[in-house]
Design a protein around this motif. Sequence first.
Motif, PDB file in Angstrom:
ATOM      1  N   PRO A  23       0.820  -1.218   0.000  1.00 55.29           N
ATOM      2  CA  PRO A  23       0.000   0.000   0.000  1.00 55.29           C
ATOM      3  C   PRO A  23       0.853   1.267   0.000  1.00 55.29           C
ATOM      4  CG  PRO A  23       0.194  -0.831   2.229  1.00 55.29           C
ATOM      5  CD  PRO A  23       0.945  -1.807   1.349  1.00 55.29           C
ATOM      6  N   TYR A 161      -6.610   3.700 -10.276  1.00 52.89           N
ATOM      7  CA  TYR A 161      -8.012   3.415  -9.955  1.00 52.89           C
ATOM      8  C   TYR A 161      -8.084   1.948  -9.525  1.00 52.89           C
ATOM      9  CZ  TYR A 161      -9.042   7.680 -12.582  1.00 52.89           C
ATOM     10  OH  TYR A 161      -9.074   8.986 -13.026  1.00 52.89           O
ATOM     11  N   ASP A 162      -9.137   1.577  -8.810  1.00 55.20           N
ATOM     12  CA  ASP A 162      -9.300   0.172  -8.434  1.00 55.20           C
ATOM     13  C   ASP A 162      -9.139  -0.703  -9.683  1.00 55.20           C
ATOM     14  OD1 ASP A 162      -9.885   1.230  -5.972  1.00 55.20           O
ATOM     15  OD2 ASP A 162     -11.962   0.512  -5.905  1.00 55.20           O
ATOM     16  N   GLU A 164      -8.932  -4.828 -11.110  1.00 56.25           N
ATOM     17  CA  GLU A 164      -9.024  -6.279 -10.931  1.00 56.25           C
ATOM     18  C   GLU A 164      -8.685  -7.005 -12.233  1.00 56.25           C
ATOM     19  OE1 GLU A 164     -12.721  -7.450  -9.196  1.00 56.25           O
ATOM     20  OE2 GLU A 164     -12.482  -6.145  -7.436  1.00 56.25           O
ATOM     21  N   LYS A 200      -6.616  -1.811  -4.868  1.00 63.61           N
ATOM     22  CA  LYS A 200      -7.301  -0.560  -4.611  1.00 63.61           C
ATOM     23  C   LYS A 200      -6.436   0.577  -5.148  1.00 63.61           C
ATOM     24  CE  LYS A 200     -10.907  -2.128  -2.373  1.00 63.61           C
ATOM     25  NZ  LYS A 200     -12.254  -2.015  -2.994  1.00 63.61           N
ATOM     26  N   ALA A 201      -7.064   1.695  -5.479  1.00 61.18           N
ATOM     27  CA  ALA A 201      -6.305   2.841  -5.968  1.00 61.18           C
ATOM     28  C   ALA A 201      -5.202   3.193  -4.973  1.00 61.18           C
ATOM     29  CB  ALA A 201      -7.231   4.030  -6.175  1.00 61.18           C
ATOM     30  N   GLU A 203      -2.527   1.210  -4.488  1.00 58.16           N
ATOM     31  CA  GLU A 203      -1.771   0.001  -4.168  1.00 58.16           C
ATOM     32  C   GLU A 203      -0.911  -0.435  -5.352  1.00 58.16           C
ATOM     33  OE1 GLU A 203      -4.452  -2.300  -0.819  1.00 58.16           O
ATOM     34  OE2 GLU A 203      -4.805  -2.801  -2.938  1.00 58.16           O
TER      35      GLU A 203
END
Length: 290
Positions: A23, A161-162, A164, A200-201, A203
């Motif tokens: 993080p 941004y997030d 996946e 997550k944004a 990370e």
Amino acid sequence: MVSQADLDNYVKSYKEHGFVIVPNLIRSEDLQPLRKAADEVVDRARNGEWKQVRVVGKQFPPWTDVNDIWGVQNIMHPDLGQDIFREWYGRRDMLQVSAALMGCEFKDMQFELFNMLINPLRARYGLSWHRDDVKATATPEEEEAALKIDHHGIQWNAALYDDESLSAIPGSHARIRTPEEREANLSGGAMPGSATLALKAGETVFYNNNIMHVGKYTPENKRRTLHGCYGSPPPGDDTRARNILQHDLSYCRDPRFRELVSDDLKPMLDKLNSWQERFDGVEVGYSQDL
């Protein structure tokens, strides 16, 4: 600076799983400026003003016949005018974590790639499951031999941004594929044991590039993920050459660019440029030539 206790935990997880999520390497105050710079670069790439892009439908370079794109190359290039990318690539905590994961000192590190992974506008696009420097058709014996080679580098995705999009098989960096994994790899079927490396944004996931991994790209979700690597090859070790020099890094050889980078990055850049000079006129090949 990152604490020694955190570094030790990151190294342990990285060695065991082949990846680790860290993080706060994108500070909260840097998130919006980086997003703004990313959008400006993506707009230029999509408008055809920046030609160094990754093209939908093709996994490895060379990339031509641009229609839709899933990545932008060389975002530190001075012609893009985005100083913030060059500054972030030289952030001391990024270098600190990367050196720890590679098991080296700052002085051993080499300047390498900095690109950006983005969402295409029109079509869903999926890469195939792969290791970056081991061919999918390798026999178990060839695969085992290739995985024993230390490529002296660290690869990472840092999410603005997030995100996946990236999946991997934990622990696969340290072993050959199972028969089921090999079959799925060659046939394009569902991969057993895969896990989404959700970010997550802010990370950053660091991963061994010989872990079994795949990227999926969709128009629906905005993606601006910084994607790059550092190296630490000992003198005379050229095992990273194909993976790195297949990307055009000629801009790094411009003395004016050297003046722009931080003092931490200058010796790293000099290592890369010495490496490039050794390969002048030598065809190093592309990843799909494996």
